[in-house]
Scaffold this active site. Structure first.
Site, PDB file in Angstrom:
ATOM      1  N   SER A  25       9.389  13.311 -13.273  1.00 13.07           N
ATOM      2  CA  SER A  25       8.390  12.047 -12.952  1.00 13.07           C
ATOM      3  C   SER A  25       9.644  11.012 -12.802  1.00 13.07           C
ATOM      4  O   SER A  25       9.468   9.891 -13.449  1.00 13.07           O
ATOM      5  CB  SER A  25       7.444  12.085 -14.550  1.00 13.07           C
ATOM      6  OG  SER A  25       7.816  12.122 -15.218  1.00 13.07           O
ATOM      7  N   ASN A 112       4.849  14.073 -25.994  1.00 10.22           N
ATOM      8  CA  ASN A 112       3.864  13.832 -26.484  1.00 10.22           C
ATOM      9  C   ASN A 112       2.750  12.203 -26.681  1.00 10.22           C
ATOM     10  O   ASN A 112       2.233  11.882 -26.053  1.00 10.22           O
ATOM     11  CB  ASN A 112       2.630  14.480 -26.633  1.00 10.22           C
ATOM     12  CG  ASN A 112       2.810  16.016 -25.538  1.00 10.22           C
ATOM     13  OD1 ASN A 112       3.834  15.685 -24.630  1.00 10.22           O
ATOM     14  ND2 ASN A 112       2.826  16.963 -26.528  1.00 10.22           N
ATOM     15  N   THR A 157     -26.659 -16.503   3.353  1.00 10.46           N
ATOM     16  CA  THR A 157     -27.118 -14.984   2.529  1.00 10.46           C
ATOM     17  C   THR A 157     -27.825 -14.568   4.419  1.00 10.46           C
ATOM     18  O   THR A 157     -28.333 -15.436   5.477  1.00 10.46           O
ATOM     19  CB  THR A 157     -29.437 -15.451   2.440  1.00 10.46           C
ATOM     20  OG1 THR A 157     -29.447 -15.433   2.941  1.00 10.46           O
ATOM     21  CG2 THR A 157     -28.938 -15.970   0.879  1.00 10.46           C
ATOM     22  N   HIS A 158     -27.246 -13.027   4.105  1.00 11.45           N
ATOM     23  CA  HIS A 158     -27.480 -12.625   5.224  1.00 11.45           C
ATOM     24  C   HIS A 158     -26.389 -12.778   6.543  1.00 11.45           C
ATOM     25  O   HIS A 158     -26.340 -12.842   7.475  1.00 11.45           O
ATOM     26  CB  HIS A 158     -28.614 -12.001   6.125  1.00 11.45           C
ATOM     27  CG  HIS A 158     -29.564 -11.744   5.093  1.00 11.45           C
ATOM     28  ND1 HIS A 158     -29.939 -10.521   4.639  1.00 11.45           N
ATOM     29  CD2 HIS A 158     -30.935 -12.488   4.166  1.00 11.45           C
ATOM     30  CE1 HIS A 158     -30.946 -10.058   2.791  1.00 11.45           C
ATOM     31  NE2 HIS A 158     -31.332 -11.656   3.857  1.00 11.45           N
ATOM     32  N   SER A 279       1.395 -13.403  15.561  1.00 13.93           N
ATOM     33  CA  SER A 279       1.713 -12.697  15.895  1.00 13.93           C
ATOM     34  C   SER A 279       3.059 -12.848  16.611  1.00 13.93           C
ATOM     35  O   SER A 279       3.559 -13.716  16.968  1.00 13.93           O
ATOM     36  CB  SER A 279       0.549 -12.904  17.053  1.00 13.93           C
ATOM     37  OG  SER A 279       0.622 -11.438  17.905  1.00 13.93           O
ATOM     38  N   LYS A 285      -1.583 -17.424  18.162  1.00 13.94           N
ATOM     39  CA  LYS A 285      -2.667 -17.225  16.399  1.00 13.94           C
ATOM     40  C   LYS A 285      -1.550 -17.774  15.447  1.00 13.94           C
ATOM     41  O   LYS A 285      -0.782 -17.834  15.140  1.00 13.94           O
ATOM     42  CB  LYS A 285      -2.064 -15.278  16.723  1.00 13.94           C
ATOM     43  CG  LYS A 285      -2.655 -14.671  17.651  1.00 13.94           C
ATOM     44  CD  LYS A 285      -4.579 -14.894  17.121  1.00 13.94           C
ATOM     45  CE  LYS A 285      -5.091 -13.938  16.692  1.00 13.94           C
ATOM     46  NZ  LYS A 285      -4.826 -13.040  16.312  1.00 13.94           N
ATOM     47  N   ASN A 287      -2.512 -16.124  12.017  1.00 14.85           N
ATOM     48  CA  ASN A 287      -3.257 -14.952  11.627  1.00 14.85           C
ATOM     49  C   ASN A 287      -3.667 -15.295   9.412  1.00 14.85           C
ATOM     50  O   ASN A 287      -2.454 -15.478   9.034  1.00 14.85           O
ATOM     51  CB  ASN A 287      -2.768 -13.960  11.150  1.00 14.85           C
ATOM     52  CG  ASN A 287      -2.824 -13.886  12.800  1.00 14.85           C
ATOM     53  OD1 ASN A 287      -3.991 -13.704  13.553  1.00 14.85           O
ATOM     54  ND2 ASN A 287      -2.701 -12.719  13.460  1.00 14.85           N
ATOM     55  N   GLU A 292      -5.472 -10.523   4.266  1.00 17.10           N
ATOM     56  CA  GLU A 292      -5.617  -9.293   4.327  1.00 17.10           C
ATOM     57  C   GLU A 292      -5.411  -8.268   3.486  1.00 17.10           C
ATOM     58  O   GLU A 292      -5.900  -7.711   3.031  1.00 17.10           O
ATOM     59  CB  GLU A 292      -5.650  -9.462   6.311  1.00 17.10           C
ATOM     60  CG  GLU A 292      -6.875 -10.338   6.453  1.00 17.10           C
ATOM     61  CD  GLU A 292      -6.308 -10.307   8.054  1.00 17.10           C
ATOM     62  OE1 GLU A 292      -6.597  -9.044   8.432  1.00 17.10           O
ATOM     63  OE2 GLU A 292      -5.494 -11.020   9.263  1.00 17.10           O
ATOM     64  N   TYR A 319      -2.711  17.154 -25.135  1.00 17.35           N
ATOM     65  CA  TYR A 319      -1.906  17.236 -24.226  1.00 17.35           C
ATOM     66  C   TYR A 319      -1.737  18.312 -23.191  1.00 17.35           C
ATOM     67  O   TYR A 319      -1.853  19.111 -23.235  1.00 17.35           O
ATOM     68  CB  TYR A 319      -0.663  16.326 -24.480  1.00 17.35           C
ATOM     69  CG  TYR A 319       0.283  16.547 -22.994  1.00 17.35           C
ATOM     70  CD1 TYR A 319       0.767  15.161 -22.874  1.00 17.35           C
ATOM     71  CD2 TYR A 319       1.337  17.129 -22.509  1.00 17.35           C
ATOM     72  CE1 TYR A 319       0.910  14.661 -21.544  1.00 17.35           C
ATOM     73  CE2 TYR A 319       1.727  16.630 -21.821  1.00 17.35           C
ATOM     74  CZ  TYR A 319       2.281  15.418 -21.561  1.00 17.35           C
ATOM     75  OH  TYR A 319       2.335  15.253 -19.502  1.00 17.35           O
ATOM     76  N   GLN A 324       0.450  13.100 -16.818  1.00 19.57           N
ATOM     77  CA  GLN A 324       2.010  12.712 -16.250  1.00 19.57           C
ATOM     78  C   GLN A 324       1.344  12.283 -15.281  1.00 19.57           C
ATOM     79  O   GLN A 324       1.643  11.253 -14.870  1.00 19.57           O
ATOM     80  CB  GLN A 324       2.811  13.960 -16.265  1.00 19.57           C
ATOM     81  CG  GLN A 324       4.621  13.534 -15.775  1.00 19.57           C
ATOM     82  CD  GLN A 324       5.390  14.127 -15.451  1.00 19.57           C
ATOM     83  OE1 GLN A 324       6.200  14.101 -16.558  1.00 19.57           O
ATOM     84  NE2 GLN A 324       5.916  14.367 -14.781  1.00 19.57           N
ATOM     85  N   LYS A 327       0.835   8.003 -14.313  1.00 17.82           N
ATOM     86  CA  LYS A 327       1.374   6.526 -14.134  1.00 17.82           C
ATOM     87  C   LYS A 327       1.345   5.786 -12.878  1.00 17.82           C
ATOM     88  O   LYS A 327       1.668   4.908 -13.191  1.00 17.82           O
ATOM     89  CB  LYS A 327       3.473   7.044 -14.859  1.00 17.82           C
ATOM     90  CG  LYS A 327       3.210   7.007 -16.197  1.00 17.82           C
ATOM     91  CD  LYS A 327       4.480   7.341 -16.467  1.00 17.82           C
ATOM     92  CE  LYS A 327       4.597   8.649 -18.188  1.00 17.82           C
ATOM     93  NZ  LYS A 327       3.076   9.573 -17.700  1.00 17.82           N
TER      94      LYS A 327
HETATM   95  N1  ARG Z   1       6.660  13.139 -18.632  1.00 15.53           N
HETATM   96  C1  ARG Z   1       6.048  12.730 -19.406  1.00 15.53           C
HETATM   97  C2  ARG Z   1       4.216  12.376 -19.495  1.00 15.53           C
HETATM   98  O1  ARG Z   1       4.422  11.580 -18.828  1.00 15.53           O
HETATM   99  C3  ARG Z   1       5.981  13.715 -21.342  1.00 15.53           C
HETATM  100  C4  ARG Z   1       5.209  14.149 -21.973  1.00 15.53           C
HETATM  101  C5  ARG Z   1       5.698  15.560 -21.445  1.00 15.53           C
HETATM  102  N2  ARG Z   1       5.226  16.387 -22.630  1.00 15.53           N
HETATM  103  C6  ARG Z   1       5.262  17.629 -22.585  1.00 15.53           C
HETATM  104  N3  ARG Z   1       4.645  18.189 -23.456  1.00 15.53           N
HETATM  105  N4  ARG Z   1       5.332  18.386 -21.615  1.00 15.53           N
HETATM  106  O2  ARG Z   1       3.324  13.138 -19.738  1.00 15.53           O
END
Ligand code: ARG
Length: 467
Positions: A25, A112, A157-158, A279, A285, A287, A292, A319, A324, A327
């Protein structure tokens, strides 16, 4: 760098390459390095305090941590999927610098409780920044409201012209939403403000680690009081993502109003050039891409909330690696929030108001009709009858291609004796808005009161945030 993962307790051999690719990760969580350095520092202190690391070892690890932090800030740490995540990278960098004693930093700790702490620090910071940005946006809206107390336009309205309203009232509507969004982000920040560090993998640490000290060091208001919950809880991420989702509901509505209003069909406003695009094909244009994109990002921001809820649903305690996946949605929404808010603030700050066009849109559409009914009502005609009389007049005017202004006193009276000499004055745009002077109405006096009240509310929030 060691190719053997730090978690290889009982396992031997290399990971399957395809699995290794989804296992790592680091590409996502590398941005948590400042938080992870911070938690490492605090944890080291607690370990020294507990006598689990000697003062001398503590100093060595601390020096190594300083060096790692410097290298991370300089982009001088090479990230490798073999080390999976930011926690492993920092631990391995510490080992490379401080030697064997660096291994003591993981005493009683698990990734964890570590990652849960990092993510909470991140959410607290991001929510705080969102609050600040929202205060700034609300201030800007308030400033524009102050300048546009005399700009009349139709309220819809509408998406049909309904009644005259002050443009200031529209700005204040979004300032109200800002205040509610601020409360939601502040709530998310509060929910994140409990410390999981020191809970270990799932049942607590068998060492005398002072979690109160850790909380003070890391600026947490309290402690997670249950280890199973503390390492597995991501409710605070849901709260942040939900605050972001609601914010983007508001942003997308504001964007939609202004996109419509900046079209030639409305032409009530004009976006500043630096916030508009041309554009590549049509030279004429101009824009409203800034708005948007603000509107469009709502899609991802809503999706991120659903992604997090779905990851959490049915997840057994405590956990699980599923966590993971918290994030990417969190970071994506956080970037949308802090990316879009300044743009919206600048759009509002620099918006040109085409006052005459706003006024023109009040003409010729019988927007005074409710006021005619109200006038009759004030004279004692039951509203339902008054409504019918006003409706008849509009129908006749429409058929004849005329407006209320074209009616003679005699014609008015022919519809109802109550429609006397006062009616012409009662249905001027100024009179219509001035009549709505109760709390929440669009009368200039009511709007002035709200500008004052919102200003005071924002000043209180600013003082609170600067503490
Ligand atoms: N990269 C892991 C996460 O974001 C860290 C925790 C990993 N813990 C484990 N027991 N594998 O959750």
């Amino acid at each position: 760098m060691s190719a053997t993962p730090l978690w290889k307790g009982r396992l031997g051999g290399a990971l399957d390459a395809d699995f290794a690719a989804i296992n790592a990760s680091i590409d996502v969580d590398r941005r948590l390095w400042p938080q992870d350095v911070q938690t490492n520092r605090a944890y080291l202190k607690a370990l020294v305090r507990a006598g689990l690391v000697t003062a001398e070892e503590g100093r060595a690890i601390e020096r190594a941590l300083d060096a790692v932090a410097r290298d991370l800030a300089a982009g001088a740490v090479a990230f490798t999927p073999e080390l999976e995540d930011i926690h492993m990278h920092i631990e391995s960098e510490l080992a490379a610098r401080a030697g064997e004693c660096a291994g003591k930093i993981h005493t009683g700790r698990s990734r964890n409780d570590q990652v849960a702490t990092d993510v909470r620090l991140f959410v607290k910071e991001q929510a705080g920044r969102a609050v600040k940005e929202l205060i700034a946006l609300a201030r800007t809206l308030l400033g524009r409201a102050d300048e546009t107390r005399d700009v009349l336009m139709p309220a819809y309205t509408h998406l049909q012209r309904a009644q005259p309203v002050l443009l200031a009232h529209w700005f204040l509507a979004y300032a109200e939403m800002c205040l509610r969004d601020i409360a939601r982000f502040a709530f998310a920040r509060g929910q994140a403000d409990a410390l999981p560090l020191g809970l270990g993998a799932c049942t607590g640490a068998p060492f005398a680690i002072d979690r109160e000290l850790l909380a003070r060091e890391l600026g947490f208001a309290g402690l997670c009081r249950n280890s199973l919950d503390g390492v597995a809880d991501r409710d605070f991420v849901v709260d942040y993502l939900s605050a972001a989702a609601c914010l983007f509901v508001h942003i997308s509505r504001l964007a939609e109003d202004l996109i419509l209003w900046s079209s030639a069909e409305f032409a009530f406003v004009e976006l500043a050039e630096p916030l508009s695009t041309g554009s590549s094909m049509m030279p004429q244009k101009r824009n409203p891409d800034s708005l948007e994109l603000a509107r469009g990002k709502a899609g991802r921001v809503f999706g991120n909330l659903l992604a997090m809820l779905t990851v959490l649903k049915g997840l057994p305690l405590a956990y699980n690696r599923d966590l993971q996946e918290d994030k990417a949605p969190l970071f994506d929404s956080a970037d949308a929030v802090l990316g879009v808010l300044p743009v919206v603030r600048k759009v509002i700050a620099t918006l040109a108001i085409l006052k005459e066009r706003c006024a023109e849109a009040l003409q010729g559409g019988w927007i005074e009709a409710t006021a005619v009914a109200d006038y009759l009502t004030r004279k004692g005609v039951p509203f339902r009858d008054a409504y019918k009389i006003a409706g008849t007049i509009v129908r006749d005017l429409a058929a004849a291609g005329r407006t209320f202004a074209d009616l003679s006193a005699k014609e008015w009276r022919a519809y109802a004796p109550e429609l006397d000499a006062g009616i012409a004055r009662a249905i001027t745009m100024d009179a219509i808005v001035a009549a709505r002077d109760g709390i929440g109405g669009t009368a200039p006096s009511a709007v002035a009161r709200e500008i004052e009240r919102l200003g005071a509310a924002l000043a209180a929030l600013e003082a609170e945030e600067d503490k």
